[in-house]
Scaffold this motif. Sequence first.
Motif, mmCIF file in Angstrom:
data_model
loop_
_atom_site.group_PDB
_atom_site.id
_atom_site.type_symbol
_atom_site.label_atom_id
_atom_site.label_comp_id
_atom_site.label_asym_id
_atom_site.label_seq_id
_atom_site.Cartn_x
_atom_site.Cartn_y
_atom_site.Cartn_z
ATOM 1 N N ARG A 93 -8.572 28.162 31.992
ATOM 2 C CA ARG A 93 -8.474 27.784 30.841
ATOM 3 C C ARG A 93 -7.454 27.319 30.117
ATOM 4 O O ARG A 93 -6.154 27.795 30.811
ATOM 5 N N GLU A 94 -7.557 26.217 29.539
ATOM 6 C CA GLU A 94 -5.971 25.678 28.746
ATOM 7 C C GLU A 94 -5.939 26.214 27.275
ATOM 8 O O GLU A 94 -6.966 25.992 26.557
ATOM 9 N N ASP A 95 -4.908 26.822 27.119
ATOM 10 C CA ASP A 95 -4.656 27.209 25.797
ATOM 11 C C ASP A 95 -3.082 27.172 25.656
ATOM 12 O O ASP A 95 -2.264 27.928 25.891
ATOM 13 N N HIS A 96 -2.747 25.988 24.678
ATOM 14 C CA HIS A 96 -1.505 25.504 24.343
ATOM 15 C C HIS A 96 -1.320 25.809 22.836
ATOM 16 O O HIS A 96 -1.953 25.368 22.160
ATOM 17 N N GLY A 324 -13.390 15.848 13.908
ATOM 18 C CA GLY A 324 -13.834 14.963 14.862
ATOM 19 C C GLY A 324 -14.474 15.932 15.935
ATOM 20 O O GLY A 324 -14.426 16.625 16.185
ATOM 21 N N ILE A 325 -14.777 14.992 17.079
ATOM 22 C CA ILE A 325 -15.542 15.332 18.290
ATOM 23 C C ILE A 325 -14.980 14.408 19.297
ATOM 24 O O ILE A 325 -14.768 13.199 19.376
ATOM 25 N N GLU A 326 -14.759 14.989 20.579
ATOM 26 C CA GLU A 326 -14.339 14.149 21.752
ATOM 27 C C GLU A 326 -15.034 14.528 22.866
ATOM 28 O O GLU A 326 -15.501 15.726 23.124
ATOM 29 N N GLN A 327 -15.207 13.568 23.894
ATOM 30 C CA GLN A 327 -16.032 13.701 25.055
ATOM 31 C C GLN A 327 -15.229 12.951 26.139
ATOM 32 O O GLN A 327 -15.039 11.959 26.287
ATOM 33 N N ASP A 338 -14.148 22.305 33.752
ATOM 34 C CA ASP A 338 -15.066 21.299 33.506
ATOM 35 C C ASP A 338 -15.490 21.281 31.950
ATOM 36 O O ASP A 338 -16.534 20.727 31.526
ATOM 37 N N GLU A 339 -14.573 21.716 31.023
ATOM 38 C CA GLU A 339 -14.748 21.606 29.598
ATOM 39 C C GLU A 339 -14.479 20.193 29.206
ATOM 40 O O GLU A 339 -13.433 19.737 28.999
ATOM 41 N N TYR A 362 -1.111 19.428 11.402
ATOM 42 C CA TYR A 362 -1.467 20.279 12.426
ATOM 43 C C TYR A 362 -2.908 19.963 12.809
ATOM 44 O O TYR A 362 -3.692 19.550 12.130
ATOM 45 N N LYS A 363 -2.985 20.057 14.377
ATOM 46 C CA LYS A 363 -4.575 19.854 14.542
ATOM 47 C C LYS A 363 -4.944 21.041 15.972
ATOM 48 O O LYS A 363 -4.012 21.387 16.667
ATOM 49 N N ARG A 364 -6.291 21.343 15.674
ATOM 50 C CA ARG A 364 -6.640 22.181 16.724
ATOM 51 C C ARG A 364 -7.760 21.536 17.741
ATOM 52 O O ARG A 364 -8.667 20.975 17.093
ATOM 53 N N TYR A 365 -7.762 21.451 18.646
ATOM 54 C CA TYR A 365 -8.697 21.012 19.780
ATOM 55 C C TYR A 365 -9.214 22.286 20.417
ATOM 56 O O TYR A 365 -8.840 22.982 20.917
ATOM 57 N N GLN A 366 -10.713 22.514 19.926
ATOM 58 C CA GLN A 366 -11.362 23.528 20.691
ATOM 59 C C GLN A 366 -12.595 23.124 21.474
ATOM 60 O O GLN A 366 -13.696 22.478 20.993
ATOM 61 N N GLY A 367 -12.666 23.651 22.728
ATOM 62 C CA GLY A 367 -13.683 23.324 23.628
ATOM 63 C C GLY A 367 -14.818 24.192 23.163
ATOM 64 O O GLY A 367 -14.981 25.141 22.607
ATOM 65 N N VAL A 368 -15.976 23.487 23.420
ATOM 66 C CA VAL A 368 -17.463 24.111 22.716
ATOM 67 C C VAL A 368 -17.484 25.417 23.770
ATOM 68 O O VAL A 368 -18.281 26.322 23.447
#
Length: 385
Positions: A93-96, A324-327, A338-339, A362-368
């Motif tokens: 898990r990446e949690d930064h 937003g959404i990122e892939q 593999d998130e 501030y930004k939060r990147y949250q994996g589904v």
Amino acid sequence: MSKKINLTGVTAISLLIAQSALALTQPSHTHGAEQPQLPRLSQGARSLINLGDAGLLHPFFSNEKFGQAQSRMGAARFAYGAKDGNPTLDDFREDHDVLITPLNVMIELPASSGASFLRINGEYTYGSSEPHALDLEDELYHGTIEFLHLPNENIMWGVGLITNNFESEDQLSGTKVIRDSRGLRLDYLQKFNDHWGIATRGLYLWGETENRVYDVPTPYGAANLRQKQDDDRYYLQADLVGSWLGDETSWLPDGTLAHPRFGVLYHHSDLGRTTPRLGDIDLPEVTGVNGANEDFGLAWAHFTLQRAPRQTFGLQWLPSATIGIEQEYANTLNELNDESTYAVIGAGLTASMYGQGVFFDYKRYQGVDSDKIDDVFVTGVTLSF
């Protein structure tokens, strides 16, 4: 390399320049009825304002996506090492948490035609992760010096030199990664019409990555493991950015400015072969954790809504919000994480007065699947002379 260093890289600099130093006179994206008489600006300032109106200075000045690619691949390299030490590990898990502090200076140069600038950028990034398979702590010092030319108000190209000094350590295993690199950067920006433009960049970085592991148990006692190898990187990025002013549309509130953004990046690493040393013993020759080549690709769609800058010398506050959404469309090191799909949500605030500005973001990147979580804070200052 490791974690999300410069992830949101500098989510801000475009706003710092276009909305504080230069947005004193936003000719097209201006809100407010009675405006003071402002001095005539140079062609260079007018050109930057025009590109800032189009939303193109944000992807140009920001190292957000570049850092995101570097950190994603770096954390994956660490994860491969963690699996070697713990064969039963099948998840990562990446949690930064990341803090980025950029400083940007633009100096207009004499030009026989159009306008030219010398851009000087310095940036410090500190990151730390929540303990999981890894407990990473890292620092990055980044610098850029770049020549920019604007033949007209709708086009800008640039060529520059960059330097990076990076160090990361896993607090659990004691593994340390040190990378020094130098590189070449090329940029091209163009505003097509009142609503759309494109910002592109290409980078080539040559450098060395050194891995150190201290006090490795051996039959002859503890020894240090060192591995240094060539690590050259290629990077391409393109952003299609839109711009709509609320006062001129029916689907946005008056006094707002909207920037939809669609982008894609590709990152490639070439790793040289090297012979690790464990104490005084040469180990078998190796390349990367998964071969000599590493690839990473990311596509995204973001929407930012902000308060439209006013034509004033006085203090103004410019809040913004982003979703937003990122892939990920490619990742050769995603065996343990593999998130590949994650959402983005963020908020920012710029305070500007007499051409000087302070920015907070501030930004939060949250994996589904919650296997990728990044909280990124950016604070910066722009001084105009």
